[in-house]
Design a protein around this motif. Structure first.
Motif, mmCIF file in Angstrom:
data_model
loop_
_atom_site.group_PDB
_atom_site.id
_atom_site.type_symbol
_atom_site.label_atom_id
_atom_site.label_comp_id
_atom_site.label_asym_id
_atom_site.label_seq_id
_atom_site.Cartn_x
_atom_site.Cartn_y
_atom_site.Cartn_z
ATOM 1 N N GLU A 173 -4.028 3.846 8.691
ATOM 2 C CA GLU A 173 -5.459 3.747 8.990
ATOM 3 C C GLU A 173 -5.976 2.317 9.055
ATOM 4 O OE1 GLU A 173 -7.713 6.842 6.831
ATOM 5 O OE2 GLU A 173 -9.441 5.508 7.021
ATOM 6 N N ASN A 185 -3.752 18.810 4.494
ATOM 7 C CA ASN A 185 -3.459 19.275 5.852
ATOM 8 C C ASN A 185 -2.660 18.159 6.525
ATOM 9 O OD1 ASN A 185 -5.623 19.788 8.756
ATOM 10 N ND2 ASN A 185 -3.478 20.276 8.438
ATOM 11 N N ILE A 212 -14.580 10.354 5.729
ATOM 12 C CA ILE A 212 -13.188 10.802 5.583
ATOM 13 C C ILE A 212 -12.247 9.737 6.136
ATOM 14 C CG2 ILE A 212 -11.521 12.555 6.370
ATOM 15 C CD1 ILE A 212 -13.688 14.634 5.937
ATOM 16 N N GLY A 240 -8.424 3.525 -3.909
ATOM 17 C CA GLY A 240 -7.679 2.270 -3.720
ATOM 18 C C GLY A 240 -7.843 1.700 -2.326
ATOM 19 N N SER A 241 -8.333 2.506 -1.397
ATOM 20 C CA SER A 241 -8.487 2.038 -0.010
ATOM 21 C C SER A 241 -9.826 1.317 0.107
ATOM 22 C CB SER A 241 -8.433 3.218 0.955
ATOM 23 O OG SER A 241 -7.406 4.094 0.590
ATOM 24 N N GLY A 273 0.825 -1.212 0.000
ATOM 25 C CA GLY A 273 0.000 0.000 0.000
ATOM 26 C C GLY A 273 0.856 1.257 0.000
ATOM 27 N N ALA A 317 0.066 7.408 2.581
ATOM 28 C CA ALA A 317 0.931 8.192 3.475
ATOM 29 C C ALA A 317 1.815 7.270 4.309
ATOM 30 C CB ALA A 317 0.054 9.052 4.383
ATOM 31 N N ALA A 318 1.189 6.273 4.953
ATOM 32 C CA ALA A 318 1.937 5.392 5.852
ATOM 33 C C ALA A 318 2.932 4.520 5.073
ATOM 34 C CB ALA A 318 0.964 4.509 6.640
ATOM 35 N N LEU A 331 -3.405 12.150 9.354
ATOM 36 C CA LEU A 331 -2.195 11.970 8.544
ATOM 37 C C LEU A 331 -0.951 11.868 9.417
ATOM 38 C CD1 LEU A 331 -2.747 14.115 5.313
ATOM 39 C CD2 LEU A 331 -2.378 11.653 5.472
ATOM 40 N N GLY A 351 -4.486 1.116 4.433
ATOM 41 C CA GLY A 351 -5.475 2.142 4.738
ATOM 42 C C GLY A 351 -6.802 1.551 5.189
ATOM 43 N N GLU A 370 1.683 -1.264 -4.785
ATOM 44 C CA GLU A 370 0.513 -0.367 -4.745
ATOM 45 C C GLU A 370 -0.463 -0.810 -5.821
ATOM 46 O OE1 GLU A 370 -1.037 2.240 -3.100
ATOM 47 O OE2 GLU A 370 -2.460 1.945 -4.739
ATOM 48 N N LYS A 371 -1.711 -0.985 -5.438
ATOM 49 C CA LYS A 371 -2.639 -1.553 -6.421
ATOM 50 C C LYS A 371 -3.139 -0.563 -7.461
ATOM 51 C CE LYS A 371 -7.117 -1.622 -4.116
ATOM 52 N NZ LYS A 371 -7.996 -2.532 -3.420
ATOM 53 N N THR A 430 -6.677 14.925 0.034
ATOM 54 C CA THR A 430 -6.783 15.389 1.423
ATOM 55 C C THR A 430 -6.802 16.917 1.475
ATOM 56 O OG1 THR A 430 -4.394 15.260 1.677
ATOM 57 C CG2 THR A 430 -5.664 13.364 2.458
ATOM 58 N N GLY A 431 -7.453 17.400 2.520
ATOM 59 C CA GLY A 431 -7.517 18.852 2.741
ATOM 60 C C GLY A 431 -8.055 19.583 1.515
ATOM 61 N N ASP A 440 -8.888 -3.915 1.928
ATOM 62 C CA ASP A 440 -8.188 -5.203 1.711
ATOM 63 C C ASP A 440 -7.377 -5.628 2.935
ATOM 64 O OD1 ASP A 440 -9.136 -4.726 -0.787
ATOM 65 O OD2 ASP A 440 -7.217 -4.938 -1.829
ATOM 66 N N VAL A 465 -2.159 -6.804 -3.820
ATOM 67 C CA VAL A 465 -1.779 -7.958 -2.990
ATOM 68 C C VAL A 465 -3.010 -8.769 -2.616
ATOM 69 C CG1 VAL A 465 -0.805 -8.638 -0.759
ATOM 70 C CG2 VAL A 465 0.287 -6.844 -2.121
#
Ligand SMILES: Cc1cc2nc3c(=O)[nH]c(=O)nc-3n(C[C@H](O)[C@H](O)[C@H](O)COP(=O)(O)OP(=O)(O)OC[C@H]3O[C@@H](n4cnc5c(N)ncnc54)[C@H](O)[C@@H]3O)c2cc1C
Length: 422
Positions: free
Chosen positions: A393, A50, A364, A182-183, A9, A12-13, A406, A174, A32-33, A44-45, A186, A133
């Motif tokens: 997340e 943000n 969100i 994409g989130s 994934g 951000a993380a 974030l 996420g 990354e899918k 975001t933001g 999974d 994945v």
């Protein structure tokens, strides 16, 4: 041959975890899918990102409804000042706005993604996009490799099955909100298949639908400085002061969003949820009564309906007349003490019944995720599977708006990347 650390994934993380592990000299593959990483970061933001908040630690953690204690070591390792220093060192200029919210000076979330991707690439992270994945393979309770489908591009419907051996896996898929980014949740299945428990998933920071059709008449009305109380099965549970907004389906705005994950959970357990809006939070009942008495006397010749213009936004007048039952053409001087009390109570306790939150796809964040007691907060390592780490997340973390979510993704990502590299 050395096996890589595989990060699943590229949000951000994942991007920060991959870059951190690679910067410590490890070989890292990021799967990354989507056809490019950071799709959610990009929205975001409102497209400005943000990315954190400058609040002091003791204040910062108050914005977390879930995961507050768990996050302590991650925040201790890499907190809001570290994150700002990191982005500035990578050449991204930042600005701090109202409420300590930090944005890129360019107002472009894309710049934040570019910094993270370029930093990861500089440290030779092998970023494989269009790579979804499907399974994390284990051997004797330890991560062994990752199975994924690799497509040529996002139009390719066939996709080839691939397998990569892994020294460690960092799961950063996420939540399940805004699935077009994409989130799609999974990570809950991937970690559930390995024996991890997932807490109840519900929408967080989400608008609410209201039973009364009053809202469609009030659509577009924004109420500033009101106090919103949450009543669950007849008991007052939470409250928040600030701004809210009426929409065609119900209500939204900062105070509604910040109370929403609590409300969504209450609704999940089929509780009756009512909201009480205090439209005059600056006046207690006595002061408000004196003010009403004065207004009704001073404007005694005016119709009740016309008198309300001095007390309420225009859009609320019909609702007030209808719900208080006071005749709209009654002269101010004829409004009785009993009717005045009804009006006062309505102004202090305008009630709405919540029917449901808007769907998870519109939330969100996702409230709920991988059970925190099954993850070591000092390393982000799974307590059940060796060499498996989590960040972002996908974990049962949930915070308010303002850059807190974030920062949690970046802090846990940084810690997971460093721990996996060690
Ligand atoms: C509209 C909106 C605005 C927001 N604004 C803000 C804000 O301004 N400030 C803030 O703090 N928070 C904000 N958030 C919340 C914030 O975006 C998230 O908390 C944060 O992105 C979580 O980061 P993450 O890396 O854990 O997950 P994500 O950013 O969701 O990244 C997960 C990645 O994993 C990939 N993935 C999923 N499954 C697989 C798989 N099987 N194989 C490979 N890859 C996979 C996904 O494609 C995705 O790229 C906002 C959210 C939304 C929806």
């Amino acid at each position: 041959m050395n096996k890589p650390i595989v990060v699943i994934g590229g949000g951000a993380a994942g991007l920060i975890a991959a870059g951190r592990a690679a910067s410590m000299g490890k070989q890292v593959v990021l799967l990354e899918k989507m056809h490019r990483p950071g799709r959610k970061l990009g929205i975001t933001g409102k497209g400005r990102c943000n990315l954190t908040n400058t609040a002091k630690y003791s204040e910062f953690v108050k914005y977390f409804r879930r995961g507050r204690n768990f996050l302590r070591p991650a925040f201790y390792t890499f907190f809001n000042q570290d994150l700002q220093d990191f982005f500035r060192e990578q050449g991204l200029s930042l600005v701090v706005e109202r409420g300590g919210r930090v944005f890129p000076n360019s107002n472009s979330a894309t710049d934040v993604i570019d910094v993270l991707v370029n930093w990861a690439k500089k440290h030779n992270v092998d970023i494989r996009t269009n790579s979804a994945v499907q399974k994390i393979a284990l051997e004797n309770g330890c991560v062994k490799g990752v199975e994924y489908i690799r497509k040529k591009d996002n139009k390719d419907t066939s996709g080839k099955k691939q397998y990569i051996e892994a020294n460690a896996v960092i799961l950063t898929t996420g939540g399940a909100s805004y699935p077009a980014t994409g989130s799609t949740g999974d990570g809950y299945k991937l970690s559930g298949d390995l024996g991890h428990s997932i807490t109840e998933i519900s929408p967080g920071l989400v608008p609410l639908e209201v039973e009364d059709d009053i809202c469609s008449d009030l659509q577009g009305l924004s109420l500033k400085n009101v106090n919103l109380q949450v009543w669950i099965d007849g008991k007052k549970k939470q409250e928040s002061m600030g701004e809210m907004l009426f929409t065609h389906f119900g209500i939204s705005g900062p105070i509604v969003l910040s109370l929403s994950s609590y409300i969504a959970r209450a609704l999940n357990s089929s509780s009756r949820v009512e909201l009480s809006i205090d439209l005059k939070p600056g006046l207690d009942h006595n002061k408000l009564d004196r003010r009403l008495q004065r207004d009704l006397q001073n404007q005694g010749k005016k119709d009740f309906r016309n008198l309300l213009g001095g007390l309420l936004p225009g859009k609320l007048i019909d609702a007030c007349v209808c719900q208080t039952g006071i005749l709209p053409d009654k002269k101010g001087s004829n409004v009785s003490a009993k009717e005045r009390a009804v009006l006062r109570n309505w102004l202090k306790d305008f009630r709405l019944r919540v029917s449901s939150p808007r769907p998870l796809s519109e939330a969100i964040i996702t409230s709920g995720g991988v059970f925190l007691s099954e993850v070591d907060p000092k390393t982000m390592a799974s307590r059940l599977v060796s060499n498996l780490y989590f960040a972002g997340e996908v974990l049962d973390i949930d915070a308010d708006t303002g850059g807190f979510n974030l920062q949690a993704a970046f802090s846990t990502g940084w810690l997971a990347g460093g721990s996996a590299a060690n």
